[in-house]
Design an enzyme around this catalytic site. Sequence first.
Site, mmCIF file in Angstrom:
data_model
loop_
_atom_site.group_PDB
_atom_site.id
_atom_site.type_symbol
_atom_site.label_atom_id
_atom_site.label_comp_id
_atom_site.label_asym_id
_atom_site.label_seq_id
_atom_site.Cartn_x
_atom_site.Cartn_y
_atom_site.Cartn_z
ATOM 1 N N LEU A 54 0.833 -1.206 0.000
ATOM 2 C CA LEU A 54 0.000 0.000 0.000
ATOM 3 C C LEU A 54 0.860 1.245 0.000
ATOM 4 C CD1 LEU A 54 -2.512 -1.045 2.815
ATOM 5 C CD2 LEU A 54 -3.036 -0.817 0.382
ATOM 6 N N GLU A 107 -10.201 0.962 8.197
ATOM 7 C CA GLU A 107 -10.025 -0.154 9.134
ATOM 8 C C GLU A 107 -8.585 -0.160 9.636
ATOM 9 O OE1 GLU A 107 -10.722 -2.385 5.638
ATOM 10 O OE2 GLU A 107 -9.104 -3.789 6.103
ATOM 11 N N LYS A 163 -4.779 -1.013 10.338
ATOM 12 C CA LYS A 163 -3.721 -1.698 9.601
ATOM 13 C C LYS A 163 -3.004 -2.586 10.606
ATOM 14 C CE LYS A 163 0.061 -0.958 6.366
ATOM 15 N NZ LYS A 163 1.127 -1.716 7.012
ATOM 16 N N LYS A 177 -9.979 2.320 1.840
ATOM 17 C CA LYS A 177 -10.198 1.682 0.533
ATOM 18 C C LYS A 177 -11.466 2.255 -0.088
ATOM 19 C CE LYS A 177 -8.257 -2.541 2.467
ATOM 20 N NZ LYS A 177 -8.519 -3.855 3.066
ATOM 21 N N CYS A 234 36.231 10.591 -1.132
ATOM 22 C CA CYS A 234 35.548 9.379 -0.694
ATOM 23 C C CYS A 234 36.370 8.694 0.400
ATOM 24 C CB CYS A 234 35.363 8.443 -1.882
ATOM 25 S SG CYS A 234 34.745 6.829 -1.406
HETATM 26 S S1 IVH Z 1 -5.193 -4.203 2.136
HETATM 27 C C1 IVH Z 1 -4.259 -4.371 -2.313
HETATM 28 N N1 IVH Z 1 -5.826 -3.999 4.661
HETATM 29 O O1 IVH Z 1 -0.271 -3.922 4.982
HETATM 30 C C2 IVH Z 1 -4.194 -4.032 -0.873
HETATM 31 N N2 IVH Z 1 -3.571 -4.516 4.135
HETATM 32 O O2 IVH Z 1 1.496 -2.116 3.553
HETATM 33 C C3 IVH Z 1 -4.028 -5.207 -0.013
HETATM 34 N N3 IVH Z 1 -2.139 -4.860 6.083
HETATM 35 O O3 IVH Z 1 0.782 -6.203 2.557
HETATM 36 C C4 IVH Z 1 -3.755 -4.872 1.380
HETATM 37 N N4 IVH Z 1 -3.689 -4.533 7.601
HETATM 38 O O4 IVH Z 1 0.110 -7.121 4.857
HETATM 39 C C5 IVH Z 1 -4.849 -4.231 3.781
HETATM 40 N N5 IVH Z 1 -6.544 -3.854 6.846
HETATM 41 C C6 IVH Z 1 -5.579 -4.073 5.982
HETATM 42 C C7 IVH Z 1 -4.269 -4.377 6.395
HETATM 43 C C8 IVH Z 1 -3.281 -4.577 5.436
HETATM 44 C C9 IVH Z 1 -2.409 -4.830 7.393
HETATM 45 C C10 IVH Z 1 -0.802 -5.099 5.514
HETATM 46 C C11 IVH Z 1 -0.752 -6.110 4.411
HETATM 47 C C12 IVH Z 1 -0.118 -5.392 3.249
HETATM 48 C C13 IVH Z 1 0.561 -4.265 3.922
HETATM 49 C C14 IVH Z 1 0.736 -3.101 2.985
#
Ligand code: IVH
Length: 710
Positions: free
Chosen positions: A95, A128, A130, A302, A431
């Site tokens: 993301l 939501e 993270k 999202k 350097c």
């Molecule tokens: S959506 C296409 N939702 O964050 C988007 N990711 O920095 C798919 N993650 O690789 C990811 N909580 O491991 C999404 N509520 C959440 C999340 C989340 C943690 C992680 C996930 C992703 C990473 C990106």
Amino acid sequence: MTKLEEKPVEALSTDEAQLELEQLAQVLADANRAYHTDDSPDLSDADYDRLKRRNLAIEERFPELKLDNSVSEQVGGPLAEGFSKITHAQRMLSLGNAFSDEDVSDFDARIRKYLGLDDTAALSFTAEPKIDGLSLSLRYEIGQLIYAATRGDGEVGENVTANARMIASIPQHLSGAPEILEVRGEVYMSHADFEALNKAQAKSGQKTFANPRNAAAGSLRQLDSEITRSRPLKFFAYAWGVTSAPLAETQFDAIARLKVLGFETNDLTKRCNGPTELVAHYTEIAERRAALGYDIDGVVYKVDDLALQARLGFRSTTPRWAIAHKFPAELAWTRLEAIEIQVGRTGALSPVARLQPVTVGGVVVSNATLHNEDYIAGRDAKGNPIRDGKDIRAGDMVQIYRAGDVIPKVADVDLSKRPEGAEPFLFPKVCPECGSEAVREEGDAVRRCTGGLICPAQAVEKLKHFVSRAAFDIEGLGAKQVEAFYKDEQLPIKEPSDIFTLQTRDAEQLAKLKNRDGWGEKSVTNLFAAIDEKRSISLNRVIFALGLRHVGESAANLLANHYLGWAQFEAAMVEAADENSPAWEELIGIDGVGAVMARSLTSSFAQDQERAAIDRLIAQLNVKDMPKRDMSGSPVAGKTLVFTGTLEKMTRAEAKARAEALGAKVSGSVSAKTDLLIAGPGAGSKAKKAADLGVDTIDEDAWIELIEGA
Ligand code: IVH
């Protein structure tokens, strides 16, 4: 081992061949296990090779008998780290980040602009937490869990199915789900479980974990799934990959559907109308963060409408329709013990702060970046004061700033605590590694060593980059090993191509390698196998591995997907050196490639020594073309399109991205090479020129009809 009865392959009957293939599969599998897993080979190398060759010969004569899991298709037996690999049917992305309220408004504005929505049009999002764990993809077919794969590099992950089956919140069966459904989410460990685990580990004299994320990763990536069973892992579902039928029409309802199917979803997921509501929910989550009982490091936004998500699509590694709003950085004060200069892969002299170790947000920090010489001196690139013009000196009390997993930086200095006699830092003009002059070009904040490949620091950093995970990722040849090989007088690796000629060096020296610290006979064999395995490698990895300035992983992907093959890429980089050429126009016409990156590319290919090193490398490789995406359903694949006039239903950016996603090339001007002109109202000279040249011209409605469903 029992010696198999060896009849000439030509004399075998079908039944005999089948029987022998089965026996060979057994013998070779046993040998592999003994060698790789149990560390006790029971078959000589010569015998092993002979049996493998015979297996191949029989398979060649009786291809219909080849077993599904034939050893001839396995490289060196089970992977050294023990997990097999799974290619994700749909890439697992990361993301983009937002750090401020303004970044959130920009995110909203970018999406509106892309979709051509004005400020008054409704646009809602979900917000939501993270979760700070590790992502996992679960594939279900007809309601059964088929496999579980880690993210890996986004394309290929590790097969951790047996372990995922041990996690209580991952259902093994689903009812009422689409026939094919990939559920994606985060594996994590709660604070309470983490502490209990660490206590138990310490008590039994075993390794403890630095934080819940590491504990979750370590517990999921266990070769023995019984260990995983004993670890309290949990899983939150928040996304999906391939589905044979849509889950819902909105993100919010799709998550609700996953919950009905039996997944845990996050209760703090909320639908929000616009940036103000998003930020309000972010604030609420931030306030509840400490009491959640598990680690989160931000809030993910999202676009709610899944049809809009589909229109927005992806940049090379991140979706346009989602962003992570990170929590603010953590701060701490400590003593700056020394300022050291590191020389990077592109010759940049980077000042590093060596600190008295200090805990910042739960992590012990002993190094931090000081950016560049202006930053240390207390001014920005334009000469304006920063930190009120306070400079930073060895011995100072400094404030350390750490945001998520980003490298910590020195943010501020407390002059009242400056020790007497502290001297201003003198940034070196040569350097420190090779003594070459270090120059700062006009407009560049960074001073660079001019030594090129004669500078050992640059050469080593280039090699480390070359073997890194997103580049060649050679098993057993990491940063530490290439550094050792670089210094090795007898078996040096001075540049990437040397990795691939290692096996052809002086036999005596190679024999010595096998007796060197940490290099047994077996590890050398494994190393050579791992190197050979990477001789065949995809174009995007090669471009990234070259380590050219400004060409990161996502740029390498863009370039590779544009030029598709090494020969085309190389020819284009040479031709584009002329900035009046069509090749230059084409290069900077790639969305995401600007003039600065383009010049870095063309100048590397124009520089004799660098070019020769690239040629030596390519001579050792089989660079695989990028897979041509299945464009059988695309009406515009391979065609050159031009858009002109005003588009009313789609912005230019979306039209271009859609056309490119369907395999078309979008050009800015009409020529004999143009296949199709899409002309909106107000089209002028381009429409006339197209008419003169006899180029097909359609209006926007016809364009939408053309790509609909494609
Ligand atoms: S959506 C296409 N939702 O964050 C988007 N990711 O920095 C798919 N993650 O690789 C990811 N909580 O491991 C999404 N509520 C959440 C999340 C989340 C943690 C992680 C996930 C992703 C990473 C990106």
